[in-house]
Design a protein around this motif. Sequence first.
Motif, PDB file in Angstrom:
ATOM      1  N   ASP A   3     -68.712 -23.351  28.192  1.00  0.00           N
ATOM      2  CA  ASP A   3     -68.019 -24.134  27.161  1.00  0.00           C
ATOM      3  C   ASP A   3     -68.981 -24.927  26.269  1.00  0.00           C
ATOM      4  O   ASP A   3     -68.586 -25.382  25.197  1.00  0.00           O
ATOM      5  N   ASP A   4     -70.228 -25.070  26.686  1.00  0.00           N
ATOM      6  CA  ASP A   4     -71.216 -25.770  25.854  1.00  0.00           C
ATOM      7  C   ASP A   4     -71.572 -24.958  24.609  1.00  0.00           C
ATOM      8  O   ASP A   4     -72.096 -25.509  23.642  1.00  0.00           O
ATOM      9  N   THR A   5     -71.311 -23.651  24.641  1.00  0.00           N
ATOM     10  CA  THR A   5     -71.733 -22.775  23.543  1.00  0.00           C
ATOM     11  C   THR A   5     -70.612 -22.423  22.578  1.00  0.00           C
ATOM     12  O   THR A   5     -70.836 -21.641  21.656  1.00  0.00           O
ATOM     13  N   ILE A   6     -69.430 -22.988  22.764  1.00  0.00           N
ATOM     14  CA  ILE A   6     -68.304 -22.691  21.875  1.00  0.00           C
ATOM     15  C   ILE A   6     -68.584 -23.266  20.486  1.00  0.00           C
ATOM     16  O   ILE A   6     -69.046 -24.404  20.344  1.00  0.00           O
ATOM     17  N   SER A   7     -68.309 -22.458  19.450  1.00  0.00           N
ATOM     18  CA  SER A   7     -68.476 -22.937  18.073  1.00  0.00           C
ATOM     19  C   SER A   7     -67.551 -24.119  17.837  1.00  0.00           C
ATOM     20  O   SER A   7     -66.378 -24.088  18.221  1.00  0.00           O
ATOM     21  N   GLU A   8     -68.052 -25.134  17.175  1.00  0.00           N
ATOM     22  CA  GLU A   8     -67.293 -26.369  17.008  1.00  0.00           C
ATOM     23  C   GLU A   8     -66.392 -26.317  15.779  1.00  0.00           C
ATOM     24  O   GLU A   8     -66.749 -26.761  14.700  1.00  0.00           O
ATOM     25  N   THR A   9     -65.187 -25.798  15.975  1.00  0.00           N
ATOM     26  CA  THR A   9     -64.154 -25.847  14.946  1.00  0.00           C
ATOM     27  C   THR A   9     -63.520 -27.243  15.013  1.00  0.00           C
ATOM     28  O   THR A   9     -63.875 -28.050  15.873  1.00  0.00           O
ATOM     29  N   GLU A  10     -62.571 -27.500  14.130  1.00  0.00           N
ATOM     30  CA  GLU A  10     -61.897 -28.800  14.146  1.00  0.00           C
ATOM     31  C   GLU A  10     -61.183 -29.034  15.472  1.00  0.00           C
ATOM     32  O   GLU A  10     -61.211 -30.136  16.020  1.00  0.00           O
ATOM     33  N   ASP A  11     -60.534 -27.983  16.001  1.00  0.00           N
ATOM     34  CA  ASP A  11     -59.838 -28.119  17.278  1.00  0.00           C
ATOM     35  C   ASP A  11     -60.823 -28.407  18.412  1.00  0.00           C
ATOM     36  O   ASP A  11     -60.564 -29.248  19.265  1.00  0.00           O
ATOM     37  N   LYS A  13     -63.805 -29.772  18.159  1.00  0.00           N
ATOM     38  CA  LYS A  13     -64.343 -31.126  17.980  1.00  0.00           C
ATOM     39  C   LYS A  13     -63.388 -32.178  18.534  1.00  0.00           C
ATOM     40  O   LYS A  13     -63.808 -33.136  19.176  1.00  0.00           O
ATOM     41  N   GLU A  14     -62.104 -31.991  18.285  1.00  0.00           N
ATOM     42  CA  GLU A  14     -61.106 -32.939  18.804  1.00  0.00           C
ATOM     43  C   GLU A  14     -61.036 -32.866  20.324  1.00  0.00           C
ATOM     44  O   GLU A  14     -60.930 -33.894  20.995  1.00  0.00           O
ATOM     45  N   ALA A  15     -61.112 -31.661  20.879  1.00  0.00           N
ATOM     46  CA  ALA A  15     -61.096 -31.513  22.334  1.00  0.00           C
ATOM     47  C   ALA A  15     -62.319 -32.191  22.954  1.00  0.00           C
ATOM     48  O   ALA A  15     -62.205 -32.862  23.980  1.00  0.00           O
ATOM     49  N   ASP A  55     -69.681 -22.250  37.185  1.00  0.00           N
ATOM     50  CA  ASP A  55     -69.381 -22.385  35.758  1.00  0.00           C
ATOM     51  C   ASP A  55     -67.881 -22.564  35.576  1.00  0.00           C
ATOM     52  O   ASP A  55     -67.093 -21.663  35.856  1.00  0.00           O
ATOM     53  N   THR A  56     -67.470 -23.745  35.139  1.00  0.00           N
ATOM     54  CA  THR A  56     -66.049 -24.029  34.945  1.00  0.00           C
ATOM     55  C   THR A  56     -65.746 -24.164  33.457  1.00  0.00           C
ATOM     56  O   THR A  56     -66.616 -24.505  32.660  1.00  0.00           O
ATOM     57  N   PHE A  57     -64.522 -23.889  33.111  1.00  0.00           N
ATOM     58  CA  PHE A  57     -64.070 -24.052  31.730  1.00  0.00           C
ATOM     59  C   PHE A  57     -63.522 -25.466  31.575  1.00  0.00           C
ATOM     60  O   PHE A  57     -62.321 -25.683  31.551  1.00  0.00           O
ATOM     61  N   TYR A  58     -64.421 -26.425  31.482  1.00  0.00           N
ATOM     62  CA  TYR A  58     -64.021 -27.833  31.443  1.00  0.00           C
ATOM     63  C   TYR A  58     -63.328 -28.212  30.147  1.00  0.00           C
ATOM     64  O   TYR A  58     -62.564 -29.154  30.095  1.00  0.00           O
ATOM     65  N   LEU A  63     -58.639 -28.294  24.945  1.00  0.00           N
ATOM     66  CA  LEU A  63     -58.505 -27.451  23.768  1.00  0.00           C
ATOM     67  C   LEU A  63     -57.081 -26.914  23.642  1.00  0.00           C
ATOM     68  O   LEU A  63     -56.502 -26.911  22.551  1.00  0.00           O
ATOM     69  N   LYS A  64     -56.476 -26.508  24.750  1.00  0.00           N
ATOM     70  CA  LYS A  64     -55.087 -26.037  24.726  1.00  0.00           C
ATOM     71  C   LYS A  64     -54.150 -27.131  24.248  1.00  0.00           C
ATOM     72  O   LYS A  64     -53.229 -26.881  23.468  1.00  0.00           O
ATOM     73  N   GLU A  65     -54.384 -28.352  24.708  1.00  0.00           N
ATOM     74  CA  GLU A  65     -53.548 -29.477  24.301  1.00  0.00           C
ATOM     75  C   GLU A  65     -53.682 -29.749  22.806  1.00  0.00           C
ATOM     76  O   GLU A  65     -52.686 -29.978  22.117  1.00  0.00           O
ATOM     77  N   VAL A  66     -54.909 -29.708  22.287  1.00  0.00           N
ATOM     78  CA  VAL A  66     -55.145 -29.951  20.865  1.00  0.00           C
ATOM     79  C   VAL A  66     -54.454 -28.879  20.023  1.00  0.00           C
ATOM     80  O   VAL A  66     -53.788 -29.186  19.030  1.00  0.00           O
ATOM     81  N   ILE A  67     -54.591 -27.623  20.433  1.00  0.00           N
ATOM     82  CA  ILE A  67     -53.957 -26.525  19.691  1.00  0.00           C
ATOM     83  C   ILE A  67     -52.443 -26.654  19.738  1.00  0.00           C
ATOM     84  O   ILE A  67     -51.762 -26.472  18.719  1.00  0.00           O
TER      85      ILE A  67
END
Length: 79
Positions: A3-11, A13-15, A55-58, A63-67
């Motif tokens: 999850d450290d490598t996910i591109s930082e979209t607006e969603d 960033k909020e997560a 490796d966990t998807f922290y 992110l699901k909540e923000v979306i």
Amino acid sequence: MRDDTISETEDVKEAIRRLPKNIYSDRMFRIKRALDLTMRHQILPKQQWTKYEEDTFYLGPYLKEVIRERKEKKEWTKK
């Protein structure tokens, strides 16, 4: 961590903003360490690598909540 490598979209960033302080601090430490090693052209010692089972998807739940909230808000503004 993955999850450290996910591109930082607006969603994303909020997560990230909603992460608990300790998880956010751990994330920033890993990113800073990676940047430091990159600048020095070094590789992290193998014993410090994150194992696949560790490796966990922290970021996933936040992110699901923000979306979900963004979609809900969009539905409310349509009415």
